[in-house]
Design an enzyme around this catalytic site. Structure first.
Site: not given
Ligand code: DGL
Length: 271
Positions: A10, A42-43, A75, A185-186
């Site tokens: 992730d 990252y998003g 993402t 989203c985790t």
């Protein structure tokens, strides 16, 4: 039978929600986890940057000879789908398992998606849900602040900032009458108690990490890749930065302290 580890990654610590579920559903499996804590989030980045990071993360995990690569990041799952489909080993992202679970859970066909900006812009969840239910009405909301809130440990059920942010993002989903919400989203399962408070009991929350783990179990079984039943799974954790809140957030996600067993990796070496 295959005794190699499952590789999970992730952008940060959110993917530990997938690890938590894998440990519960498949206690015989070894896991190598990489959290790119030095470069999270990252998003909010461009697709090109996310793809570069994805390739590096996968290269690192492949160095362990993993039998399956599990992208525990919404993402990456949505933006880097081409790279993921090119992986030699069996692999999965979070999109299809969660979309299938949401399509099965909804009674009124109205599904909300909470994700990062990159995830929502990709439209990948919408497309996947439509494959299960072409009539579904979808409300997808980018929730860019929530990842940083989780990584910064703003996760307490009474936290004022987290409650205000969730209330803000959830509004259109509630207004459109969604009875099911994909936590796309985790990182977001950590905010489930707060989200539940704002949407009420009648709304189903789809935990993308849990749905992904269920799918991993199916793949390993179908392909005959399960570890031996007598083996007790071992986990190895790697991060690109041991951030200030690392221990607290990882502990909240896993229910155990991994500070000592977690190693730093220089991800820039994996080009
Ligand atoms: N856990 C990642 C996801 O599922 C967080 C994304 C980010 O780093 O912005 O999308």
């Amino acid at each position: 039978m295959n005794t190699s580890p499952i590789g999970v990654f992730d952008s940060g610590l959110g993917g530990l929600s997938t690890v938590r579920a894998i440990k519960k559903l498949m206690p015989n499996e070894d896991i190598v986890y990489f959290g790119d804590t030095g470069r999270v989030p990252y998003g909010t980045r461009s697709n090109e940057t996310i793809e570069t990071y994805t390739a590096q993360d996968i290269k690192f995990l492949r160095s362990f000879g993993c039998k399956m690569i599990v992208v525990a990041c919404g993402t990456v799952s949505t933006v880097s789908s081409k790279i993921i489909s090119d992986i030699n080993e069996p692999s999965t992202g979070i999109v299809f398992p969660s979309a299938g679970a949401a399509a099965a859970a909804t009674k009124n066909g109205k599904i909300g998606i909470m994700g990062t900006s990159a995830t929502v812009n990709s439209g990948a969840f919408n497309k996947a849900i439509k494959q299960y239910n072409p009539e579904a009405e979808i409300t997808a909301v980018p929730c860019p602040l929530l990842v940083s809130l989780v990584e910064s440990n703003f996760i307490n059920i009474d936290d004022e900032v987290a409650n205000a942010a969730v209330e803000h993002y959830i509004k259109p989903i509630i207004e459109n009458g969604c009875d099911t919400i994909i936590l796309g989203c985790t990182h977001f399962p950590l905010l489930s108690p707060i989200i539940k408070k704002h949407v009420g009991e009648g709304v189903a929350l789809i935990d993308s990490g849990l749905e992904e783990a269920k799918y991993v179990k199916t793949v390993l079984k179908e392909k005959g890749l399960e570890n031996t039943p007598e083996h007790k799974g071992v986990q190895k954790y790697f991060v690109s930065d041991k951030t200030q809140n690392f221990s607290t957030v990882a502990g909240a996600l896993l229910g155990e302290d991994i500070t000592e067993s977690c190693e730093f990796v220089d991800i820039f070496k994996y080009i």
